[in-house]
Design a protein around this motif. Structure first.
Motif, PDB file in Angstrom:
ATOM      1  N   GLY A 187     -12.358  -5.290  -5.471  1.00  0.00           N
ATOM      2  CA  GLY A 187     -12.590  -6.620  -4.928  1.00  0.00           C
ATOM      3  C   GLY A 187     -11.342  -7.246  -4.338  1.00  0.00           C
ATOM      4  N   MET A 188     -10.216  -7.109  -5.052  1.00  0.00           N
ATOM      5  CA  MET A 188      -8.965  -7.683  -4.564  1.00  0.00           C
ATOM      6  C   MET A 188      -8.478  -6.964  -3.309  1.00  0.00           C
ATOM      7  SD  MET A 188      -7.900 -10.387  -6.140  1.00  0.00           S
ATOM      8  CE  MET A 188      -9.624 -10.858  -6.056  1.00  0.00           C
ATOM      9  N   ALA A 189      -8.636  -5.649  -3.268  1.00  0.00           N
ATOM     10  CA  ALA A 189      -8.213  -4.887  -2.091  1.00  0.00           C
ATOM     11  C   ALA A 189      -9.010  -5.315  -0.868  1.00  0.00           C
ATOM     12  CB  ALA A 189      -8.380  -3.389  -2.336  1.00  0.00           C
ATOM     13  N   LEU A 190     -10.329  -5.448  -1.028  1.00  0.00           N
ATOM     14  CA  LEU A 190     -11.181  -5.875   0.083  1.00  0.00           C
ATOM     15  C   LEU A 190     -10.822  -7.293   0.525  1.00  0.00           C
ATOM     16  CD1 LEU A 190     -13.583  -5.233   1.926  1.00  0.00           C
ATOM     17  CD2 LEU A 190     -15.095  -6.152   0.158  1.00  0.00           C
ATOM     18  N   PHE A 191     -10.591  -8.174  -0.439  1.00  0.00           N
ATOM     19  CA  PHE A 191     -10.230  -9.555  -0.147  1.00  0.00           C
ATOM     20  C   PHE A 191      -8.916  -9.615   0.634  1.00  0.00           C
ATOM     21  CE2 PHE A 191      -7.920 -13.424  -1.628  1.00  0.00           C
ATOM     22  CZ  PHE A 191      -8.743 -14.378  -1.050  1.00  0.00           C
ATOM     23  N   TYR A 192      -7.942  -8.829   0.208  1.00  0.00           N
ATOM     24  CA  TYR A 192      -6.639  -8.802   0.876  1.00  0.00           C
ATOM     25  C   TYR A 192      -6.760  -8.283   2.306  1.00  0.00           C
ATOM     26  CZ  TYR A 192      -1.716  -7.852   1.764  1.00  0.00           C
ATOM     27  OH  TYR A 192      -0.448  -7.822   2.308  1.00  0.00           O
ATOM     28  N   ILE A 193      -7.547  -7.229   2.488  1.00  0.00           N
ATOM     29  CA  ILE A 193      -7.732  -6.652   3.828  1.00  0.00           C
ATOM     30  C   ILE A 193      -8.381  -7.662   4.770  1.00  0.00           C
ATOM     31  CG2 ILE A 193      -9.036  -4.899   5.127  1.00  0.00           C
ATOM     32  CD1 ILE A 193      -8.544  -3.012   2.724  1.00  0.00           C
ATOM     33  N   VAL A 194      -9.379  -8.403   4.278  1.00  0.00           N
ATOM     34  CA  VAL A 194     -10.057  -9.410   5.109  1.00  0.00           C
ATOM     35  C   VAL A 194      -9.078 -10.502   5.527  1.00  0.00           C
ATOM     36  CG1 VAL A 194     -11.808 -11.233   5.096  1.00  0.00           C
ATOM     37  CG2 VAL A 194     -12.362  -8.963   4.192  1.00  0.00           C
TER      38      VAL A 194
ATOM     39  N   LEU B  59      -3.539   2.178   5.601  1.00  0.00           N
ATOM     40  CA  LEU B  59      -4.368   0.986   5.773  1.00  0.00           C
ATOM     41  C   LEU B  59      -3.665  -0.282   5.267  1.00  0.00           C
ATOM     42  CD1 LEU B  59      -7.099  -0.111   6.716  1.00  0.00           C
ATOM     43  CD2 LEU B  59      -8.012   0.373   4.439  1.00  0.00           C
ATOM     44  N   ILE B  60      -3.435  -0.368   3.959  1.00  0.00           N
ATOM     45  CA  ILE B  60      -2.946  -1.624   3.381  1.00  0.00           C
ATOM     46  C   ILE B  60      -1.483  -1.899   3.734  1.00  0.00           C
ATOM     47  CG2 ILE B  60      -2.534  -2.885   1.231  1.00  0.00           C
ATOM     48  CD1 ILE B  60      -5.033  -1.629   0.095  1.00  0.00           C
ATOM     49  N   CYS B  61      -0.618  -0.887   3.686  1.00  0.00           N
ATOM     50  CA  CYS B  61       0.787  -1.110   4.062  1.00  0.00           C
ATOM     51  C   CYS B  61       0.901  -1.529   5.525  1.00  0.00           C
ATOM     52  CB  CYS B  61       1.616   0.160   3.830  1.00  0.00           C
ATOM     53  SG  CYS B  61       2.002   0.469   2.101  1.00  0.00           S
ATOM     54  N   THR B  62       0.088  -0.923   6.383  1.00  0.00           N
ATOM     55  CA  THR B  62       0.102  -1.306   7.802  1.00  0.00           C
ATOM     56  C   THR B  62      -0.370  -2.738   7.973  1.00  0.00           C
ATOM     57  OG1 THR B  62      -0.295   0.986   8.473  1.00  0.00           O
ATOM     58  CG2 THR B  62      -0.764  -0.721  10.107  1.00  0.00           C
ATOM     59  N   MET B  63      -1.406  -3.108   7.235  1.00  0.00           N
ATOM     60  CA  MET B  63      -1.900  -4.491   7.277  1.00  0.00           C
ATOM     61  C   MET B  63      -0.793  -5.466   6.882  1.00  0.00           C
ATOM     62  SD  MET B  63      -5.228  -4.827   7.973  1.00  0.00           S
ATOM     63  CE  MET B  63      -6.733  -3.865   8.040  1.00  0.00           C
ATOM     64  N   THR B  64      -0.084  -5.150   5.809  1.00  0.00           N
ATOM     65  CA  THR B  64       1.002  -6.017   5.355  1.00  0.00           C
ATOM     66  C   THR B  64       2.084  -6.147   6.419  1.00  0.00           C
ATOM     67  OG1 THR B  64       0.619  -5.405   3.042  1.00  0.00           O
ATOM     68  CG2 THR B  64       2.768  -6.349   3.573  1.00  0.00           C
ATOM     69  N   ALA B  65       2.462  -5.016   7.016  1.00  0.00           N
ATOM     70  CA  ALA B  65       3.488  -5.028   8.064  1.00  0.00           C
ATOM     71  C   ALA B  65       3.060  -5.896   9.242  1.00  0.00           C
ATOM     72  CB  ALA B  65       3.772  -3.599   8.530  1.00  0.00           C
ATOM     73  N   LEU B  66       1.791  -5.790   9.643  1.00  0.00           N
ATOM     74  CA  LEU B  66       1.293  -6.578  10.767  1.00  0.00           C
ATOM     75  C   LEU B  66       1.225  -8.060  10.437  1.00  0.00           C
ATOM     76  CD1 LEU B  66      -1.525  -4.227  12.130  1.00  0.00           C
ATOM     77  CD2 LEU B  66       0.725  -4.645  13.131  1.00  0.00           C
ATOM     78  N   VAL B  67       0.897  -8.381   9.186  1.00  0.00           N
ATOM     79  CA  VAL B  67       0.886  -9.789   8.760  1.00  0.00           C
ATOM     80  C   VAL B  67       2.283 -10.389   8.927  1.00  0.00           C
ATOM     81  CG1 VAL B  67       0.753 -11.293   6.731  1.00  0.00           C
ATOM     82  CG2 VAL B  67      -1.073  -9.654   7.186  1.00  0.00           C
TER      83      VAL B  67
ATOM     84  N   PHE C 196      -3.262  -7.524  -8.406  1.00  0.00           N
ATOM     85  CA  PHE C 196      -2.705  -6.223  -8.041  1.00  0.00           C
ATOM     86  C   PHE C 196      -1.571  -5.828  -8.981  1.00  0.00           C
ATOM     87  CE2 PHE C 196      -4.017  -6.846  -3.351  1.00  0.00           C
ATOM     88  CZ  PHE C 196      -5.175  -6.112  -3.549  1.00  0.00           C
ATOM     89  N   ALA C 197      -0.625  -6.752  -9.144  1.00  0.00           N
ATOM     90  CA  ALA C 197       0.559  -6.435  -9.930  1.00  0.00           C
ATOM     91  C   ALA C 197       0.217  -6.228 -11.406  1.00  0.00           C
ATOM     92  CB  ALA C 197       1.597  -7.547  -9.779  1.00  0.00           C
TER      93      ALA C 197
END
Length: 459
Positions: A230-237, A326-334, A376-377
Motif C-alpha cells: 500500500g505504501m509503495a503504491l501510494f508513494y508511486i502515485v 521504478l521507485i529510485c527513478t521516481m525519487t530522482a525525478l521528484v 517504509f523505514a
C-alpha cells in the motif's frame, strides 16, 4: 568527532574504491553471461510468477512464510531509505549522473539477486524451532563445503555489524527527519525542541521494533505484507503527480542524468567534477537500495513456503526492477523535476525528497510523505532485524536471538539522534565489506545456479 569522520571517510573510500566497483560489476556480468542473460530472457515470466503470488492467499506451513510475505519482507528492507533518502544523497554527492550508474548496476543486479535467492532456497536448513533458515552463510556452508566454513563465518560477523547501521540507525534517522520536516513545515514545533522529540521518537521506535521482532518470522511477514504494498503504491502515485505537473522539465532532467554520468561538472556547476565519485555513489547507493550483491534479501526468501528455488529466485529480478528502476527513478525525478535547489557536495537525505514533493504540492503533502517514509523505514528495521538474527544464530545458535533483538531495537534511539552523514558512511562501509564474501560465493557457485536453471520447468 571531526577526526572520526575523517577516519570513517578514508575507510569508506578504500572499501568502495575501484577494486570494489570492478568486483561488484564483474560478478554481476559473469552471472548474467553464465545464465544466458536470464534477467532479460525471463523478464516476462518473472513478473508473471511474482505478480501471481500477490493474489495467492494460501497460508504458509509452520516455520515458513508465504512466497509473497517473503518478498514483502525483502522489499521492506529495500523500499525505504535506500530508494528515497539514499537516492537523494547519491544525487547531492554524485550529481544527477549517479542515477545512470544506479540503473547500470541494477540491470546486472537483477541477475545477482536472482542467483542469491535461488541458492538460499536450495541450500536452506531448518533450525531447532522448525523455522526455515538460509542465506549466504548457508549456501557457503552447504554449497562450498567445510573448507569454506570460515567465509560463512566472515559473512555472518559482518552481517551482524551491518544491520545496526544499514538496517536500523539510518532508518531511524530517516523516520525522525521525515517527522521533523512535517512538523516544522506546519510550525507545530520549534527547532530547539527537535533534539528532545527525536529522542522520544527513538524510544517509541525501539519499543515497537522489539514487540514485532520477538514475535518471530511469521509476525514480521504479516506486518510487512500489510505495510509495503500500500505504501509503495501510494508513494508511486504521489511521485507520478510531481512528474506530470512538471512534465516540461522531464526531457531536461533525463539529459542531465546522461550528461552527468560522464561529465558531472557540466551539470553541477563544477561543484562535482569527478566521474568516479558519480559512479561510486550511484553503485553504492544502488546496492543500498536493492541489496543485490549483499545477499541479505535471500535470508528472507529462504523462509518462503516453496519447493521451487528458481521460481522464488524470480522474485529477486522483480525486487531489483521495482526498487531501483521504478521507485529510485521516481525519487530522482521528484527531486530533479521539481526545481528545488540541490546542495551539491553535501550530505542529504529524506528531507531533499520531501522538498521535491512540497515544492510541487505545498506543505500539506509533507504529512503524507512523512507517513509513507515512516512505514517504509520501520518495515526496513524489521527486515534487517531478521537478517541480523539469522547471522548471529548461524554463529552461536538460537539461544542468542532474543537478547540480540532487544539490543537491536535499542539502536533505534541512537539512530534517531546521531549525525546523518556519519551514519551513511558507516552503513556504506559495512555494506561493502559484507558484499565481498557473498560475491566470492556467488562466483564459485555460479555453476550450481546454471544447473538449477536448466532443470527448472520455467525454461
Amino acid at each position: 568527532m571531526e577526526t572520526l569522520k575523517l577516519v570513517i571517510g578514508t575507510i569508506n573510500n578504500f572499501v568502495w574504491g575501484i577494486p570494489a566497483m570492478i568486483f561488484v560489476i564483474g560478478v554481476g556480468l559473469f552471472l548474467t553471461v553464465r545464465t544466458d542473460f536470464i534477467q532479460f530472457r525471463k523478464f516476462k515470466i518473472a513478473f508473471q510468477v511474482t505478480i501471481g503470488k500477490i493474489f495467492d492467499k494460501k497460508e504458509a506451513k509452520r516455520g515458513s512464510v508465504t512466497p509473497f510475505q517473503a518478498v514483502c519482507t525483502a522489499l521492506a528492507a529495500t523500499v525505504g531509505t535506500g530508494s528515497i533518502a539514499g537516492v537523494a544523497g547519491a544525487i547531492a554527492i554524485g550529481g544527477p549522473g549517479a542515477v545512470f550508474w544506479m540503473w547500470m548496476s541494477a540491470l546486472l543486479g537483477m541477475c545477482t539477486k536472482f542467483s542469491e535467492v535461488t541458492l538460499a532456497v536450495y541450500f536452506r536448513e531448518k533450525n531447532k524451532e522448525g523455522d526455515y533458515v538460509g542465506g549466504p552463510m548457508y549456501y557457503i556452508k552447504n554449497g562450498l563445503g567445510k573448507k569454506w566454513q570460515w567465509l560463512a563465518g566472515v559473512f555472518s560477523v559482518l552481517g551482524v555489524l551491518a544491520v545496526f547501521g544499514t538496517g536500523n540507525a539510518t532508518q531511524a534517522n530517516t523516520i525522525v527527519t521525515a517527522i521533523d520536516s512535517a512538523l516544522l513545515n506546519f510550525q507545530m514545533i520549534h527547532q530547539s525542541q527537535i533534539g528532545i522529540l527525536n529522542f522520544l521518537l527513538g524510544v517509541l521506535m525501539a519499543i515497537f521494533v522489539a514487540m514485532v521482532l520477538l514475535g518471530g518470522i511469521r509476525r514480521i511477514g504479516k506486518v510487512t505484507e500489510k505495510l509495503v504494498p500500500g505504501m509503495a503504491l501510494f508513494y508511486i502515485v504521489l511521485a507520478l503527480g510531481v512528474i506530470l505537473l512538471n512534465y516540461r522539465n522531464v526531457p531536461i532532467v533525463f539529459a542531465s542524468i546522461f550528461e552527468g554520468a560522464f561529465h558531472p561538472s557540466a551539470v553541477t556547476g563544477g561543484i562535482i567534477g569527478s566521474v568516479f565519485l558519480s559512479i561510486k555513489k550511484g553503485i553504492s547507493r544502488g546496492i543500498f537500495s536493492n541489496e543485490a550483491g549483499l545477499g541479505t534479501a535471500s535470508i528472507a526468501h529462504a523462509a518462503a513456503d516453496t519447493n521451487d528455488a528458481v521460481k522464488q529466485g524470480f522474485f529477486g529480478i522483480f525486487e531489483v526492477f521495482v526498487v531501483t528502476i521504478l521507485i529510485c527513478t521516481m525519487t530522482a525525478l521528484v527531486i530533479l523535476c521539481s526545481g528545488i535547489q540541490i546542495p551539491y557536495g553535501t550530505n542529504a537525505g529524506a528531507e531533499l525528497t520531501i522538498q521535491g514533493f512540497t515544492a510541487t504540492y505545498g506543505n500539506w503533502v509533507s504529512i503524507f510523505t512523512a507517513a509513507a517514509l515512516c512505514c517504509f523505514a520501520f518495515s526496513t528495521i524489521l527486515s534487517w532485524g531478521l537478517y541480523g538474527t539469522r547471522c548471529l544464530e548461524f554463529l552461536f545458535g538460537s539461544k542468542v536471538n532474543r537478547p540480540f533483538m532487544i539490543a537491536y531495537a535499542l539502536v533505534a534511539i541512537l539512530g534517531a539522534t546521531l549525525d546523518l552523514g556519519l551514519l551513511w558512511e558507516i552503513a556504506e562501509i559495512f555494506n561493502g565489506l559484507m558484499a565481498i564474501p557473498n560475491l566470492i560465493a556467488l562466483f564459485l557457485l555460479s555453476g550450481t545456479v546454471v544447473q538449477l536453471v536448466s532443470k527448472s520447468n520455467t525454461q
